[in-house]
Each structure stands twice: as C-alpha cells, then as structure tokens.
Design a protein around this motif. Structure first.
Motif, PDB file in Angstrom:
ATOM      1  N   TRP A   1       0.921  -1.071  -0.201  1.00  0.00           N
ATOM      2  CA  TRP A   1      -0.050  -0.063  -0.071  1.00  0.00           C
ATOM      3  C   TRP A   1       0.869   1.175  -0.069  1.00  0.00           C
ATOM      4  O   TRP A   1       1.690   1.343   0.943  1.00  0.00           O
ATOM      5  CB  TRP A   1      -0.900   0.192   1.430  1.00  0.00           C
ATOM      6  CG  TRP A   1      -1.876  -1.008   1.252  1.00  0.00           C
ATOM      7  CD1 TRP A   1      -1.833  -2.522   1.531  1.00  0.00           C
ATOM      8  CD2 TRP A   1      -3.113  -1.013   0.661  1.00  0.00           C
ATOM      9  NE1 TRP A   1      -3.045  -3.119   1.375  1.00  0.00           N
ATOM     10  CE2 TRP A   1      -3.759  -2.234   0.597  1.00  0.00           C
ATOM     11  CE3 TRP A   1      -3.924  -0.015  -0.055  1.00  0.00           C
ATOM     12  CZ2 TRP A   1      -5.075  -2.561   0.152  1.00  0.00           C
ATOM     13  CZ3 TRP A   1      -5.067  -0.193  -0.553  1.00  0.00           C
ATOM     14  CH2 TRP A   1      -5.748  -1.487  -0.421  1.00  0.00           C
ATOM     15  N   LEU A   2       1.009   1.983  -0.925  1.00  0.00           N
ATOM     16  CA  LEU A   2       1.415   3.385  -1.258  1.00  0.00           C
ATOM     17  C   LEU A   2       0.800   4.503  -0.671  1.00  0.00           C
ATOM     18  O   LEU A   2      -0.510   4.743  -1.167  1.00  0.00           O
ATOM     19  CB  LEU A   2       1.921   3.391  -2.661  1.00  0.00           C
ATOM     20  CG  LEU A   2       2.425   4.643  -2.863  1.00  0.00           C
ATOM     21  CD1 LEU A   2       4.020   4.629  -2.316  1.00  0.00           C
ATOM     22  CD2 LEU A   2       2.817   5.102  -4.433  1.00  0.00           C
ATOM     23  N   SER A   3       1.205   5.432   0.339  1.00  0.00           N
ATOM     24  CA  SER A   3       0.688   6.583   0.581  1.00  0.00           C
ATOM     25  C   SER A   3       1.482   7.811  -0.040  1.00  0.00           C
ATOM     26  O   SER A   3       2.750   7.848   0.230  1.00  0.00           O
ATOM     27  CB  SER A   3       0.575   6.482   2.038  1.00  0.00           C
ATOM     28  OG  SER A   3      -0.135   5.515   2.739  1.00  0.00           O
ATOM     29  N   THR A   4       0.686   8.703  -0.681  1.00  0.00           N
ATOM     30  CA  THR A   4       1.289   9.959  -1.165  1.00  0.00           C
ATOM     31  C   THR A   4       0.496  10.987  -0.660  1.00  0.00           C
ATOM     32  O   THR A   4      -0.487  10.718   0.020  1.00  0.00           O
ATOM     33  CB  THR A   4       1.353   9.685  -2.577  1.00  0.00           C
ATOM     34  OG1 THR A   4      -0.095   9.825  -3.152  1.00  0.00           O
ATOM     35  CG2 THR A   4       2.253   8.542  -3.190  1.00  0.00           C
ATOM     36  N   VAL A   5       0.887  12.367  -1.067  1.00  0.00           N
ATOM     37  CA  VAL A   5       0.134  13.605  -0.785  1.00  0.00           C
ATOM     38  C   VAL A   5      -0.119  14.142  -2.005  1.00  0.00           C
ATOM     39  O   VAL A   5       0.636  14.393  -2.890  1.00  0.00           O
ATOM     40  CB  VAL A   5       1.171  14.337   0.450  1.00  0.00           C
ATOM     41  CG1 VAL A   5       0.123  15.495   0.622  1.00  0.00           C
ATOM     42  CG2 VAL A   5       1.463  13.434   1.346  1.00  0.00           C
TER      43      VAL A   5
ATOM     44  N   ALA B   1       1.660   9.112  -9.607  1.00  0.00           N
ATOM     45  CA  ALA B   1       2.530   9.659 -10.254  1.00  0.00           C
ATOM     46  C   ALA B   1       2.495  11.333 -10.382  1.00  0.00           C
ATOM     47  O   ALA B   1       3.574  11.854  -9.955  1.00  0.00           O
ATOM     48  CB  ALA B   1       2.759   9.347 -11.842  1.00  0.00           C
ATOM     49  N   ARG B   2       1.328  11.811 -10.180  1.00  0.00           N
ATOM     50  CA  ARG B   2       1.087  13.146 -10.368  1.00  0.00           C
ATOM     51  C   ARG B   2       1.409  13.749  -9.062  1.00  0.00           C
ATOM     52  O   ARG B   2       2.222  15.067  -8.693  1.00  0.00           O
ATOM     53  CB  ARG B   2      -0.300  13.545 -10.808  1.00  0.00           C
ATOM     54  CG  ARG B   2      -0.601  13.194 -12.158  1.00  0.00           C
ATOM     55  CD  ARG B   2      -1.770  13.739 -12.948  1.00  0.00           C
ATOM     56  NE  ARG B   2      -2.880  14.002 -12.077  1.00  0.00           N
ATOM     57  CZ  ARG B   2      -4.015  13.251 -12.029  1.00  0.00           C
ATOM     58  NH1 ARG B   2      -4.140  12.350 -12.690  1.00  0.00           N
ATOM     59  NH2 ARG B   2      -4.851  13.814 -11.238  1.00  0.00           N
TER      60      ARG B   2
ATOM     61  N   GLN C   1       7.975  13.855  -3.048  1.00  0.00           N
ATOM     62  CA  GLN C   1       8.668  12.785  -3.151  1.00  0.00           C
ATOM     63  C   GLN C   1       8.566  11.828  -1.873  1.00  0.00           C
ATOM     64  O   GLN C   1       9.083  10.777  -1.894  1.00  0.00           O
ATOM     65  CB  GLN C   1       9.778  12.756  -3.463  1.00  0.00           C
ATOM     66  CG  GLN C   1      10.107  13.162  -5.001  1.00  0.00           C
ATOM     67  CD  GLN C   1       9.780  14.823  -5.114  1.00  0.00           C
ATOM     68  OE1 GLN C   1      10.443  15.580  -4.452  1.00  0.00           O
ATOM     69  NE2 GLN C   1       8.952  15.165  -6.252  1.00  0.00           N
ATOM     70  N   GLN C   2       7.947  12.387  -0.782  1.00  0.00           N
ATOM     71  CA  GLN C   2       8.030  11.494   0.545  1.00  0.00           C
ATOM     72  C   GLN C   2       6.635  10.667   0.632  1.00  0.00           C
ATOM     73  O   GLN C   2       5.605  11.040   0.241  1.00  0.00           O
ATOM     74  CB  GLN C   2       7.735  12.463   1.687  1.00  0.00           C
ATOM     75  CG  GLN C   2       9.070  13.498   1.954  1.00  0.00           C
ATOM     76  CD  GLN C   2      10.338  13.073   2.031  1.00  0.00           C
ATOM     77  OE1 GLN C   2      10.169  11.930   2.914  1.00  0.00           O
ATOM     78  NE2 GLN C   2      11.058  13.345   1.598  1.00  0.00           N
TER      79      GLN C   2
ATOM     80  N   GLU D   1      11.663   8.479   0.681  1.00  0.00           N
ATOM     81  CA  GLU D   1      11.719   9.381  -0.449  1.00  0.00           C
ATOM     82  C   GLU D   1      11.695   8.593  -1.863  1.00  0.00           C
ATOM     83  O   GLU D   1      12.974   7.932  -2.083  1.00  0.00           O
ATOM     84  CB  GLU D   1      12.604  10.507  -0.506  1.00  0.00           C
ATOM     85  CG  GLU D   1      12.589  11.728  -1.277  1.00  0.00           C
ATOM     86  CD  GLU D   1      13.460  12.754  -1.135  1.00  0.00           C
ATOM     87  OE1 GLU D   1      13.858  13.408  -2.045  1.00  0.00           O
ATOM     88  OE2 GLU D   1      13.883  13.067   0.238  1.00  0.00           O
ATOM     89  N   VAL D   2      10.792   8.909  -2.847  1.00  0.00           N
ATOM     90  CA  VAL D   2      11.250   8.178  -4.222  1.00  0.00           C
ATOM     91  C   VAL D   2      12.345   8.647  -5.027  1.00  0.00           C
ATOM     92  O   VAL D   2      12.367  10.149  -4.787  1.00  0.00           O
ATOM     93  CB  VAL D   2       9.852   8.005  -4.681  1.00  0.00           C
ATOM     94  CG1 VAL D   2       8.694   7.318  -3.987  1.00  0.00           C
ATOM     95  CG2 VAL D   2       9.139   9.473  -5.386  1.00  0.00           C
ATOM     96  N   SER D   3      12.769   8.034  -5.773  1.00  0.00           N
ATOM     97  CA  SER D   3      13.553   8.539  -6.890  1.00  0.00           C
ATOM     98  C   SER D   3      13.269   7.775  -8.335  1.00  0.00           C
ATOM     99  O   SER D   3      12.836   6.553  -8.159  1.00  0.00           O
ATOM    100  CB  SER D   3      14.968   8.626  -6.504  1.00  0.00           C
ATOM    101  OG  SER D   3      15.443   6.991  -6.305  1.00  0.00           O
ATOM    102  N   LEU D   4      13.180   8.354  -9.279  1.00  0.00           N
ATOM    103  CA  LEU D   4      12.909   7.983 -10.397  1.00  0.00           C
ATOM    104  C   LEU D   4      14.217   6.784 -10.941  1.00  0.00           C
ATOM    105  O   LEU D   4      15.230   7.367 -10.698  1.00  0.00           O
ATOM    106  CB  LEU D   4      12.530   8.929 -11.616  1.00  0.00           C
ATOM    107  CG  LEU D   4      11.945   8.547 -12.906  1.00  0.00           C
ATOM    108  CD1 LEU D   4      10.705   7.795 -12.747  1.00  0.00           C
ATOM    109  CD2 LEU D   4      11.787   9.650 -13.766  1.00  0.00           C
ATOM    110  N   VAL D   5      13.846   5.767 -11.443  1.00  0.00           N
ATOM    111  CA  VAL D   5      14.989   4.873 -12.069  1.00  0.00           C
ATOM    112  C   VAL D   5      14.899   4.979 -13.406  1.00  0.00           C
ATOM    113  O   VAL D   5      13.744   4.817 -14.202  1.00  0.00           O
ATOM    114  CB  VAL D   5      14.551   3.466 -11.378  1.00  0.00           C
ATOM    115  CG1 VAL D   5      15.563   2.496 -11.995  1.00  0.00           C
ATOM    116  CG2 VAL D   5      14.589   3.250 -10.187  1.00  0.00           C
TER     117      VAL D   5
END
Length: 190
Positions: free
Chosen positions: A57-61, A92-93, A99-100, A121-125
């Motif tokens: 489960w991914l939580s974003t803001v 993604a938006r 990125q947290q 924190e995400v980083s794009l691969v």
C-alpha cells in the motif's frame, strides 16, 4: 500495543547495526509497544517479507495536502522497494509535487505475522541495466502478465502502455509482530 508513535522519542533497547550494505544503522525495540520479553526483529526478517509480499500500500500526498493511498505491486532489489505507475496516474502526479512516501505490507491479521511500514523518498529509476534487472524480477515474482520491455527509461508493456519506475530507499522502517509476543521494532537508515 500495535500503535505507532509519531515521535522520535528515544527507546531503551538498541541493537548494533548489521554490517551488510544498505542495512539499517540502528535497530530498536520499543518496549512501550512490545510484550515484556519481546526482542527486536532482525532486518533480515523484514527483507524476507519485502521479497515475498505481493501487495503493498503506497501513501502519497496530493498537491492540495490530502492523502492518497493505493495498492500496488513492488519488488525489493538494490536495497530499495520499487514500484511502477503510469505518468498520468494520481500517484505519479502526487510524486511530481512531493517525493515523501510511506509503503506498507504485512499479514493483515491480529494474531500472527509481521507488518511493515517503510518511510522514505522516491527517486525515478532511468538506468537501462537496472530497469532490465527489475523487469526480470517483476516477471519472476508476479508471472507472465507482468512482463515488461525497457525503452526510453521506462517499463513498456506488450499493449503499448508505459510506466515510470520509482525506487524507495527507506529512511526509517517499523516492524510490528502480531500475536505472542507483540513487538514494535524501528530501523533507522540515516
């Protein structure tokens, strides 16, 4: 037991950091949320669960500050949890603005198992070799419906749909053992 404090309060049960690359710098059992006699869960047990778990489960803001939570597939590799999403999808938006993230997985039962919460924190691969390795891992873990080609720094599905791939190296993680004993372990990576 089973609650997650939002504080960085010190606890009194700290184990030495493992020597492996990418592992936590500290492992702490929080006695406030653990059965007497419980021990901290080793990071290797958490990594095993990250490899085996099928749904996360991914939580974003959202840009307006409201939370967004969604289930997704993920692969643990390179000391990070990786997931893929279309560039126009809500997650993604959200990540374009903040990125947290928090990712969770676990047993979803009260009497047995281990539940995990990863903060990072995400980083794009975009590296082709890494994406190719991840595409192989996706297909191995989830089967032929999840086979991707790598092109232009993205995953490409046979139907032509593309997906960005993100990596989350945890800054902090929590493990909650359920049953007897209950425990709360905290791993810090920075």
């Amino acid at each position: 037991m089973g609650t997650h404090p939002d504080t960085d309060a010190d606890t009194n049960s700290t184990a030495a950091a493992p020597t492996g690359h990418g592992g936590p710098v500290s492992t702490t059992l929080d006695p406030r949320y653990s059965t007497p006699g419980a021990e901290a869960v080793p990071w290797s047990a958490a990594e095993d669960l990250l490899h085996r778990s099928e749904v996360f489960w991914l939580s974003t803001v959202r840009p307006d500050g409201r939370p967004h939570v969604t289930p997704l597939l993920a692969v643990w590799q390179y000391d990070a949890l990786h997931f893929a999403t279309g560039a126009e999808e809500r997650k993604a938006r959200n990540l374009a603005q903040n990125q947290q993230v928090i990712l969770t997985t676990g047993s979803n039962t009260l009497s047995t198992g281990l539940d995990l919460v990863l903060e990072g924190e995400v980083s794009l691969v975009g590296d082709s070799d890494r994406l190719t390795s991840l595409a192989t891992a996706w297909s191995t873990k989830y089967g032929p419906d999840w086979t991707f080609e790598v092109a232009d720094g993205t995953f490409q599905h046979s139907d032509g749909a593309g997906a960005l791939v993100f990596a989350v190296r945890p800054h902090r993680a929590f493990g909650f053992t359920m049953g007897n004993p209950f425990s709360q372990t905290r791993w810090d990576f920075t």
